[in-house]
Scaffold this motif. Sequence first.
Motif, PDB file in Angstrom:
ATOM      1  N   GLU A   1      -7.193   4.300 -13.302  1.00  0.00           N
ATOM      2  CA  GLU A   1      -7.131   3.134 -12.395  1.00  0.00           C
ATOM      3  C   GLU A   1      -5.510   3.319 -11.715  1.00  0.00           C
ATOM      4  O   GLU A   1      -5.558   3.288 -10.700  1.00  0.00           O
ATOM      5  N   ALA A   2      -4.643   3.189 -12.581  1.00  0.00           N
ATOM      6  CA  ALA A   2      -3.180   3.031 -12.123  1.00  0.00           C
ATOM      7  C   ALA A   2      -2.829   4.141 -11.138  1.00  0.00           C
ATOM      8  O   ALA A   2      -2.304   4.167 -10.353  1.00  0.00           O
ATOM      9  N   PHE A   3      -3.538   5.547 -11.528  1.00  0.00           N
ATOM     10  CA  PHE A   3      -3.126   6.520 -10.759  1.00  0.00           C
ATOM     11  C   PHE A   3      -3.773   6.478  -9.456  1.00  0.00           C
ATOM     12  O   PHE A   3      -3.291   6.903  -8.449  1.00  0.00           O
ATOM     13  N   SER A   4      -4.896   5.653  -9.258  1.00  0.00           N
ATOM     14  CA  SER A   4      -5.560   5.722  -8.028  1.00  0.00           C
ATOM     15  C   SER A   4      -4.907   4.446  -7.279  1.00  0.00           C
ATOM     16  O   SER A   4      -4.846   4.769  -6.045  1.00  0.00           O
ATOM     17  N   ILE A   5      -4.395   3.576  -8.041  1.00  0.00           N
ATOM     18  CA  ILE A   5      -3.721   2.771  -7.020  1.00  0.00           C
ATOM     19  C   ILE A   5      -2.577   3.088  -6.608  1.00  0.00           C
ATOM     20  O   ILE A   5      -2.040   2.986  -5.355  1.00  0.00           O
ATOM     21  N   ALA A   6      -1.832   3.870  -7.494  1.00  0.00           N
ATOM     22  CA  ALA A   6      -0.316   4.433  -6.945  1.00  0.00           C
ATOM     23  C   ALA A   6      -0.782   5.322  -5.696  1.00  0.00           C
ATOM     24  O   ALA A   6      -0.017   5.290  -4.705  1.00  0.00           O
ATOM     25  N   GLU A   7      -1.884   6.145  -5.835  1.00  0.00           N
ATOM     26  CA  GLU A   7      -2.388   7.150  -4.645  1.00  0.00           C
ATOM     27  C   GLU A   7      -2.464   6.359  -3.632  1.00  0.00           C
ATOM     28  O   GLU A   7      -2.092   6.614  -2.361  1.00  0.00           O
ATOM     29  N   ALA A   8      -2.983   5.060  -3.555  1.00  0.00           N
ATOM     30  CA  ALA A   8      -3.637   4.419  -2.430  1.00  0.00           C
ATOM     31  C   ALA A   8      -2.465   3.597  -1.828  1.00  0.00           C
ATOM     32  O   ALA A   8      -2.265   3.783  -0.550  1.00  0.00           O
ATOM     33  N   ILE A   9      -1.401   3.176  -2.510  1.00  0.00           N
ATOM     34  CA  ILE A   9      -0.568   2.367  -1.987  1.00  0.00           C
ATOM     35  C   ILE A   9       0.687   3.406  -1.492  1.00  0.00           C
ATOM     36  O   ILE A   9       1.008   3.264  -0.290  1.00  0.00           O
ATOM     37  N   LEU A  10       0.921   4.573  -2.086  1.00  0.00           N
ATOM     38  CA  LEU A  10       1.683   5.341  -1.382  1.00  0.00           C
ATOM     39  C   LEU A  10       1.082   6.090  -0.131  1.00  0.00           C
ATOM     40  O   LEU A  10       1.784   6.106   0.878  1.00  0.00           O
ATOM     41  N   ALA A  11      -0.426   6.178  -0.034  1.00  0.00           N
ATOM     42  CA  ALA A  11      -0.717   6.529   1.100  1.00  0.00           C
ATOM     43  C   ALA A  11      -0.617   5.726   2.406  1.00  0.00           C
ATOM     44  O   ALA A  11      -0.303   6.012   3.457  1.00  0.00           O
ATOM     45  N   SER A  12      -0.785   4.309   1.788  1.00  0.00           N
ATOM     46  CA  SER A  12      -0.873   3.448   2.997  1.00  0.00           C
ATOM     47  C   SER A  12       0.676   3.095   3.334  1.00  0.00           C
ATOM     48  O   SER A  12       1.067   2.734   4.485  1.00  0.00           O
ATOM     49  N   ALA A  13       1.534   3.436   2.351  1.00  0.00           N
ATOM     50  CA  ALA A  13       3.016   3.200   2.557  1.00  0.00           C
ATOM     51  C   ALA A  13       3.338   4.410   3.646  1.00  0.00           C
ATOM     52  O   ALA A  13       4.277   3.933   4.576  1.00  0.00           O
ATOM     53  N   ILE A  14       3.003   5.336   3.702  1.00  0.00           N
ATOM     54  CA  ILE A  14       3.305   6.680   4.465  1.00  0.00           C
ATOM     55  C   ILE A  14       2.813   6.125   5.808  1.00  0.00           C
ATOM     56  O   ILE A  14       3.370   6.343   7.163  1.00  0.00           O
ATOM     57  N   SER A  15       1.421   5.760   5.897  1.00  0.00           N
ATOM     58  CA  SER A  15       0.696   5.358   6.859  1.00  0.00           C
ATOM     59  C   SER A  15       1.268   4.132   7.793  1.00  0.00           C
ATOM     60  O   SER A  15       1.569   4.701   9.061  1.00  0.00           O
TER      61      SER A  15
END
Lengths: 371, 328
Positions: free
Chosen positions: B4-18
């Motif tokens: 879960e922590a992985f996927s949250i980090a992944e989502a936050i990073l993706a929306s940060a770049i976006s």
Amino acid sequence: MQRRSTLNSLGLQVSFERRAEIGTRFSISVTLGMLILAFLVSGLIFQLLGFSAPQIYRSFFTTLTSAIMLEEVFRRSTPIILAAIGLCYSYRMGFWNIGAEGQLYLGMIAATGVVILQKAGIGLGEELLLPAVAAASMLAGGVWSLIPALLRIKFGANEIITTLMLNYTAILLADYLIHGPWKDPAGYGFAQTVAFPASSKFMIPGVSEAITYLMIVGVITALTYLVFRFTVFGFESRVLGLNIFASRYAGVPTASTLLRGVFISGALAGLAGLIVVSGLIGRMRPGASPGYGYHAIIASMLGGLYPPAVFMSSILFGMLLTGGDLLQAGIQMPKSGVEIIMALIFLATIVAEFVKRYRIRVLRLGRGVVA
Amino acid sequence: MTFEAFSIAEAILASAISAGTIYLIASVGECFTERAGVINLGLEGIMAMGAITSFLVTLAYGHLVAILSAALIGGLLGLLHAFLTVSLRLNQIAVGLAITWLGLGLSGFMGAPEVARDLLRALNPNVPSHLAELKQAPRLPDLRLGPLAETPIIGRAFFSQNVLVYAGVALAILLWFVLFKTKWGLSLRSVGENPALADSAGVNIYLVRYLAVMVGSALAGVAGAYLYIGYQPFWVEDLTRSRGFIALSLVILASWSPLRAIAAAYLFGGVEALQFRIPLRGFGAETPQLVMMLPYVITILTLIAISLASRGRIPAPAALGKPYSREE
């Protein structure tokens, strides 16, 4: 002093000569001329976007034709006059305070807080409610405006950016309170606070609401005129920048002059906020101000930071807002239409500065230039 | 770390770049403009115009034409700015604010359902005009860069985004190269530092400043287009929410370097991403307003931090904000 911009390739040379003296009458006619131009350009834009320009002009004119309409114009002008007169104190020092909107919201918040306390039985009593809300709203607006002033003095932070950021912060804070802890429990679920009691409103017996406000803002305008004209403080701020368009690099105000001036700006915007919630709409709601703090910026500059002229320009803006409401109800013109007119008025004000300062000459270089 | 922590980090990073790309495109352009000595406070309004243009033109002619039209509208508003500030030498702050308010007013007007419907009909009569009233346009598709897009955590953020996200980084590198590695860039920077000297060396101050303002404004238009078709393809009033002004302060944070602007922009993209994530974790779920203050409060804190770190010696171009004329 002379300057040139070259259109030599066209065989023309345009030169701008600085005028030695700018007469008052000339200055007023330039401003009025540019104002008319702004209205013509707005009409053209509306026509292009599918609205009838003559109908729009007629609506604005209608606001002056009946007593009821005029009352509304004065009511809508009141917060703009207060905030705009306040902004003159900032602008005369070259401090680009764009934050009247946020300071106005702080005034609303503080006044509402006092009313909520009063209703909970914690207060100074019914007869002191009006002084209490007035003091609270002015103090809150003033203190909020000190933040960007201190940030500029201590950290050199650009006040345009900080005041804008603080506007959003203040509006969000108001929204938070209205939707959260200050939501009226008896408000049928609507996002609004409790109503302001009659004892919190400005009232002069035997006089209508609009006239009461006009008298209050008239006194404040006159006082400001006297402060600018006859006090040391007024002289200091005048030295720092009579004209904000030119004064950015002219001089830096001393910290205490800057803080005093900016505090007055914020306090008057806060008072404007009080009038909005206690008088114009009666309680705090989301979007309680349609941007009075921004309209005030343009009104103060259109009036050349000269209090009586700022008063008149603000009434023009009250007229635009009232006419805008008529247009929205009548021909479904979006309310941002009025914002377009105001932006063009601001643009016209800036260009008017140029026309006042320079004489434009077009010279032909050499002979045989084919037009 | 758990899955879960992985996927949250992944989502936050993706929306940060976006989200960061909105700031990136705008602030890279503004770096370019300010290096020539002109500050463009019209960014906010130009972004709003870019956004409304991309909304209507995407429905009428698709994404590519929409992005180009947003750039064109931005460039034209830049031309107006340059005429007033460079040729007429009017106060850059006042002109910028006027353009911002004009852009916000016009875009709000054009986005109103009845006006948007008519505009869409005028742009392309073959498209059903009620589409404009839905306020939605198709989003730019994501381009997955082959197997890289499968990389854990960073794959989604860096290799599975739409074309403008990649273009933003490319632009930053390109403009950095132009500014610091070409003769033309040297001339442009000299105009921002010491225009009198540049003038005597034969640089056309007016031309350089016109171009710098127009390029920066065209990019602000594209940033607005990205905001709409690449990030949040639903039209609301005040879509830009002061992002143009935040982009202006990011130029200071990036100390006027397009390369450093990449880091600054993604940092603020991260703030925006958190702003939408925090309410999901409980705090502010009912009343998200306090969390929504984050970008504005952090912008102010950033300005303070920059001042403290640079000890009051912020390396702005020396002639920034000052009009130039030969005689004075």
